[in-house]
Design a protein around this motif. Structure first.
Motif, PDB file in Angstrom:
ATOM      1  N   ALA A 168      -5.397   9.956   1.579  1.00 14.92           N
ATOM      2  CA  ALA A 168      -5.912   8.828   0.800  1.00 14.92           C
ATOM      3  C   ALA A 168      -6.924   9.287  -0.242  1.00 14.92           C
ATOM      4  O   ALA A 168      -7.144   8.595  -1.243  1.00 14.92           O
ATOM      5  CB  ALA A 168      -6.541   7.790   1.730  1.00 14.92           C
ATOM      6  N   VAL A 217      -5.670   9.445  -3.847  1.00 15.86           N
ATOM      7  CA  VAL A 217      -5.328   8.220  -4.574  1.00 15.86           C
ATOM      8  C   VAL A 217      -6.382   7.985  -5.652  1.00 15.86           C
ATOM      9  O   VAL A 217      -7.570   7.850  -5.342  1.00 15.86           O
ATOM     10  CB  VAL A 217      -5.268   7.005  -3.620  1.00 15.86           C
ATOM     11  N   HIS A 264      -8.525  -1.261  -0.879  1.00 12.97           N
ATOM     12  CA  HIS A 264      -7.309  -0.995  -1.653  1.00 12.97           C
ATOM     13  C   HIS A 264      -6.577  -2.281  -2.018  1.00 12.97           C
ATOM     14  O   HIS A 264      -5.376  -2.275  -2.291  1.00 12.97           O
ATOM     15  CB  HIS A 264      -6.392  -0.053  -0.870  1.00 12.97           C
ATOM     16  N   ARG A 271      -4.237   5.935   6.129  1.00 14.51           N
ATOM     17  CA  ARG A 271      -5.702   5.909   6.274  1.00 14.51           C
ATOM     18  C   ARG A 271      -6.150   4.605   6.911  1.00 14.51           C
ATOM     19  O   ARG A 271      -6.970   4.595   7.842  1.00 14.51           O
ATOM     20  CB  ARG A 271      -6.375   6.080   4.912  1.00 14.51           C
ATOM     21  N   PRO A 281      -7.941   2.158  -6.300  1.00 12.38           N
ATOM     22  CA  PRO A 281      -7.426   1.187  -5.344  1.00 12.38           C
ATOM     23  C   PRO A 281      -6.203   0.460  -5.875  1.00 12.38           C
ATOM     24  O   PRO A 281      -6.097   0.192  -7.069  1.00 12.38           O
ATOM     25  CB  PRO A 281      -8.603   0.221  -5.136  1.00 12.38           C
ATOM     26  N   VAL A 306      -2.106   5.704   1.763  1.00 13.46           N
ATOM     27  CA  VAL A 306      -3.210   4.762   1.939  1.00 13.46           C
ATOM     28  C   VAL A 306      -3.022   3.986   3.240  1.00 13.46           C
ATOM     29  O   VAL A 306      -3.974   3.758   3.996  1.00 13.46           O
ATOM     30  CB  VAL A 306      -3.298   3.799   0.743  1.00 13.46           C
ATOM     31  N   LEU A 364       0.839  -1.191   0.000  1.00 12.77           N
ATOM     32  CA  LEU A 364       0.000   0.000   0.000  1.00 12.77           C
ATOM     33  C   LEU A 364       0.875   1.241   0.000  1.00 12.77           C
ATOM     34  O   LEU A 364       1.875   1.296   0.734  1.00 12.77           O
ATOM     35  CB  LEU A 364      -0.911   0.027   1.235  1.00 12.77           C
TER      36      LEU A 364
END
Length: 328
Positions: A311, A314, A118, A90, A317, A87, A83
């Motif tokens: 996040a 982003v 994700h 988060r 995912p 992310v 990740l």
């Protein structure tokens, strides 16, 4: 059983956005209640410390949380799910708000669902969180084992049962041992086993990041302690750091092992007062413990807010990594 309960909670969180919002509101409500319940003594404690020391403690806490975030990210990557850091922030810190809700499963369930969005399978997120917690606990106990005898032989003797866990945790974090243990838990819960062993190098790297985090946590208490200990006491700053690092490590380990209390509320403070006894009296130790609790609560909220905001940038995912099997 616990794994099955978390799976059901995660499933419900995934199917209901209202439930997710509700859990966040409940978590913040419990967090606010914990602060409000001690608001009078918190204000009184803040009045005995300089704002500079409180700000310095907060910066140290935020840094320590950042190091522990990287440690968790490294472990999760070792399990096969990489990740991005924003992310991971988060997933870890928004999910960790669930620890303020009574019960041991809320934070786990929230993190599992956030990571699933994700591309990280639940078994990896669960395993990485357990390993991250065990690694942090091992580092905390190692810090306590090194510092408490230097600070106070009496405190070290009274905490011997915690310090005795250090070699047990070290053995348990060996890749083969921990993979066997996690797969056993997953098998009992009738879930798929892990598809790879966490590389030993990944665990070492995670341990180093965790240890850096614990150095920051020691600095946090050191800054507060130095502000209340009079200069006439004659304690040098290096000695105060040893006391502070050992006190917070012991307090956190005691709190985290007391799973029936949300976030170790009250238990942590009692252990901290005991460990600070060699240098400050009980009223001043309570001041430090109260402000330290407030600083960590603010750190949780700030990191959760930062993780949520980061996040959102982003675009899509991150897909789960391929499941390449590694022999145990």
């Amino acid at each position: 059983m616990l794994r099955s309960v978390m799976a059901r909670l995660a499933s419900r969180l995934r199917s209901s956005s209202l439930l997710r919002v509700g859990l966040a509101v409940v978590a913040l409500g419990f967090l606010g209640y914990g602060v409000a319940r001690r608001w009078g003594e918190t204000v009184a404690a803040l009045g005995l410390l300089s704002w500079g020391s409180v700000a310095g403690a907060l910066v140290a806490v935020l840094g320590g949380m950042g190091f522990l975030l990287v440690a968790w990210q490294v472990i999760l990557a070792g399990l096969g799910s990489r990740l991005p850091l924003r992310v991971a922030a988060r997933v870890l810190y928004v999910g960790q708000l669930g620890k303020y809700v009574p019960g041991a499963v809320w934070a786990f369930a929230a993190m599992i669902e956030l990571a699933r969005e994700h591309g990280s399978p639940p078994r990896r997120t669960f395993s990485a969180t357990v390993l991250g917690l065990a690694t942090s606990l091992g580092c905390a106990l190692a810090v306590a084992a090194v510092t408490l005898p230097l600070a106070s032989g009496e405190v070290a003797r009274r905490a011997w049962y915690l310090l005795a866990l250090v070699p047990v945790i070290v053995v348990g974090l060996h890749p083969r041992v921990l993979t066997f243990g996690l797969n056993l838990v997953l098998r009992v819960a009738r879930k798929e086993p892990l598809d790879r062993v966490v590389p030993g190098a990944a665990m070492v790297v995670a341990g180093v990041w965790s240890l850096l985090g614990w150095v920051c946590y020691g600095v946090q208490l050191w800054v507060l302690l130095a502000d209340v200990v009079p200069e006439t006491a004659g304690y040098g700053l290096p000695y105060l750091f040893v006391v502070a690092a050992g006190a917070y490590a012991l307090a956190w380990a005691t709190g985290i092992l007391t799973v029936v209390v949300p976030a170790g509320l009250g238990v942590r403070e009692g252990a901290m007062v005991l460990a600070l006894a060699p240098v400050v009296d009980t009223p001043r130790a309570l001041v430090i413990a109260i402000v330290s609790r407030l600083v960590f609560t603010l750190g949780d909220v700030l990191w959760a807010g930062l993780g949520f905001l980061l996040a959102r940038t982003v675009p899509a995912p991150v897909p789960a990594q391929g499941a390449s099997s590694v022999s145990t």
